[in-house]
Design an enzyme around this catalytic site. Structure first.
Site, short mmCIF file in Angstrom:
data_model
loop_
_atom_site.label_atom_id
_atom_site.label_comp_id
_atom_site.label_asym_id
_atom_site.label_seq_id
_atom_site.Cartn_x
_atom_site.Cartn_y
_atom_site.Cartn_z
N CYS A 1 -43.22 -49.72 56.98
CA CYS A 1 -43.26 -49.32 55.57
C CYS A 1 -42.79 -47.89 55.34
CB CYS A 1 -44.68 -49.49 55.04
SG CYS A 1 -45.37 -51.12 55.39
N PHE B 1 -47.11 -49.48 59.47
CA PHE B 1 -47.75 -50.04 60.66
C PHE B 1 -47.10 -49.44 61.90
CE2 PHE B 1 -49.29 -54.39 58.83
CZ PHE B 1 -50.21 -53.72 58.04
N GLU C 1 -55.06 -41.74 52.56
CA GLU C 1 -54.06 -40.94 51.86
C GLU C 1 -54.72 -40.02 50.83
OE1 GLU C 1 -49.68 -41.28 49.72
OE2 GLU C 1 -50.92 -43.07 49.88
N HIS D 1 -47.94 -43.31 48.80
CA HIS D 1 -47.74 -44.60 49.44
C HIS D 1 -48.58 -45.64 48.71
CE1 HIS D 1 -46.67 -47.45 52.47
NE2 HIS D 1 -47.85 -47.49 53.04
N HIS E 1 -45.55 -54.11 47.20
CA HIS E 1 -45.23 -53.32 48.41
C HIS E 1 -44.01 -53.94 49.07
CE1 HIS E 1 -45.27 -50.88 51.78
NE2 HIS E 1 -46.41 -51.24 52.38
N LYS F 1 -46.62 -48.92 43.17
CA LYS F 1 -46.78 -50.25 43.75
C LYS F 1 -47.63 -51.18 42.87
CE LYS F 1 -45.98 -49.18 48.63
NZ LYS F 1 -45.78 -47.72 48.61
#
Length: 399
Positions: free
Chosen positions: A153, A382, A299, A288, A323, A318
Site C-alpha cells: 500500500c 503490509f 498513524e 493513509h 483503499h 479513503k
C-alpha cells in the site's frame, strides 16, 4: 529536495477512480457521499477502455490495472504537454501492490475448467507487475529509467518519491510517475475478508470510533514530474512541487504497524528533513487512514508525536475512494494537488465520531477552506513499508 540542486515541478495530473474518471470528476467525487453499505469493494462498473486503445483486441490484451495506468498517463500528459527532455532522459516509474491479479485469477480458472492449452499466451505480459509502466513507456516512447515498485500500500507514494529523486540527482530530466491497481478479485477479497481487514459493514470511516476495516478500491493516478528550470523554460504551467520524500521500514510485523507508529514517526521526520521544513510548516496531512483499527490508531499517534495535538488538518480520502492498495498513494497525491488548486480540504467521508483516543484534527462533515501550502501525504504497507512525500504549491513559479 535539500542539497540536490534540482527542483522538481509537477506539470501534469491524470486520475481514474470509482468516484470519478478524470481529475475534475475525481475532485467532485471527493466532495460527495462516502462509501456506506457498499459491500467489500467499490469499482468502476461502467469502465470502457476503448478511448485509450487502437482496437478492442488491444484492450483485451491489457489487464485492467494497465488500462487504468494508460488512461491516467494520457490525461496527465495532455495537461503537461510532452517534456522537453530527450526520450532517453524521460523515465516511467509506477507502483502497484499485486499487478495483474485479475488476469491471473481468470486464467487459473480457465486452466482448471478447460485445460492448459486454453490458457492465454498473453497471461504473463498481462499479469506481470511491471506491465503498466512498460505500456506507458512504449505508448509514448519514453526510454529513460522504467521501473516498478511493489511495496504493497506504500507503492504509489514510493514511486513518486523515487521518481522525484531520479530528477533531483540528475539521473532523469522528467518522469511519468504514479500507481495503479485492480485487485478486487473474488480470491483477493476472500483473503482480505478472512484476515478481518475488510469492513464488515461495507462502510469506510477512517479515524472514526466505529471503524471496522477498509473497503477495497481501485484505479490509477499519474503525475508528470520535470526538472524545474526545464518546465519553466518551455512555458508549461507548474501545478505543484515535490519538496521531499522518505521511505523506511517498521521491521516489526507482516501486516500490523509498529506500536505507537514508531516507523511512521521516523518516516515523516525524514520527509520533513528532506524538504528542509519544520513540522509547523505543514498545512495539511493526507493520511493513509485506511479505516482499520490498528492502522488508524498508529498513524494518529504518529501524527500527534511529530506535529503536536490537533496542530494540522488531517484528511483521509479513503472514505470515498476505498483503499486502492498500490495506487492509493498516487490517488492521494492527486487529491493533494487538487485540494491546493481549489483551496479546499475535502472532508473525511463517513467519519462522524472521531476516536476519542486520537488527538488529531480530522476534517469531517464539509470541505474546509485553507491557504494552500506544504502538505504531507502518508502511505504504509503490509510488510512494514512506510512512505511519506511533501508536496508544495509551486504557486510563485507558475508561468
Amino acid at each position: 529536495m535539500q542539497g540536490s540542486g534540482r527542483r522538481i515541478a509537477v506539470t501534469g495530473l491524470g486520475v481514474v477512480a470509482p468516484c470519478g474518471v478524470g481529475k475534475e470528476a475525481f475532485w467532485n467525487g471527493l466532495l460527495g457521499p462516502g462509501l456506506v453499505d457498499v459491500g467489500r469493494r467499490t469499482s468502476i462498473d461502467d469502465w470502457d477502455p476503448s478511448p485509450w486503445f487502437d482496437s478492442p483486441k488491444d484492450a483485451r490484451r491489457a489487464d485492467r490495472s494497465e488500462q487504468y495506468a494508460l488512461a491516467a498517463a494520457t490525461e496527465a500528459l495532455e495537461q503537461s504537454g510532452r517534456p522537453a527532455a530527450s526520450d532517453d532522459r524521460i523515465g516511467t516509474i509506477f507502483g502497484t501492490g499485486v499487478g495483474g491479479i485479475q488476469t491471473l485469477e481468470e486464467q487459473i480458472a480457465i486452466r482448471l475448467d478447460k485445460g492448459e492449452r486454453r490458457v492465454s499466451p498473453f497471461l504473463v505480459p498481462m499479469m506481470m507487475a511491471n506491465a503498466s509502466g512498460a505500456a506507458v513507456s512504449m505508448r509514448f516512447g519514453f526510454k529513460g529509467p522504467n521501473e516498478t515498485i511493489c511495496t504493497a500500500c506504500a507503492a504509489g507514494t514510493h514511486a513518486i518519491g523515487y521518481a522525484a529523486r531520479l530528477i533531483a540527482w540528475g539521473l532523469a530530466d522528467a518522469v511519468i510517475a504514479g500507481g495503479t491497481e485492480y485487485a478486487g478479485t473474488d480470491t483477493s477479497l476472500a483473503s482480505f475478508g478472512n484476515m478481518t481487514a475488510l469492513s464488515s459493514t461495507g462502510t469506510s470511516r477512517p479515524f472514526d470510533a466505529n471503524r471496522d476495516g477498509f473497503v477495497m478500491g481501485e484505479g490509477a493516478a499519474v503525475l508528470v514530474l520535470e526538472e524545474w528550470n526545464s518546465a519553466v523554460d518551455r512555458g508549461t504551467t507548474i501545478i505543484g512541487e515535490i519538496l521531499g520524500a522518505a521511505s523506511n521500514a517498521d521491521a516489526h510485523h507482516v501486516t500490523a504497524p509498529s506500536p505507537g507508529g514508531v516507523g511512521a514517526i521516523q518516516c515523516m521526520e525524514l520527509a520533513l528533513a528532506d524538504a528542509g521544513l519544520q513540522p509547523a510548516s505543514i498545512r495539511q496531512i493526507n493520511a493513509h487512514g485506511t479505516s482499520t483499527p490498528l492502522n488508524d490508531a498508529a498513524e494518529g499517534a504518529a501524527i500527534t508525536s511529530v506535529f503536536g495535538e490537533r496542530a494540522v488538518p488531517v484528511v483521509s480520502t479513503k472514505g470515498v475512494t476505498g483503499h486502492a492498495l498500490g495506487a492509493a498513494g498516487a490517488l492521494e497525491a492527486a487529491a493533494v494537488l487538487l485540494s491546493m488548486h481549489h483551496s479546499l480540504i475535502p472532508p473525511t467521508a463517513n467519519t462522524t465520531n472521531v476516536d476519542s483516543e486520537m488527538t488529531v484534527d480530522v476534517v469531517t462533515g464539509s470541505p474546509r477552506p485553507w491557504k494552500p501550502g506544504p502538505t504531507m501525504s502518508n502511505n504504509f504497507g503490509f510488510g512494514g513499508h512506510n512512505g511519506s512525500i511533501v508536496i508544495g504549491t509551486g504557486a510563485d513559479h507558475t508561468s
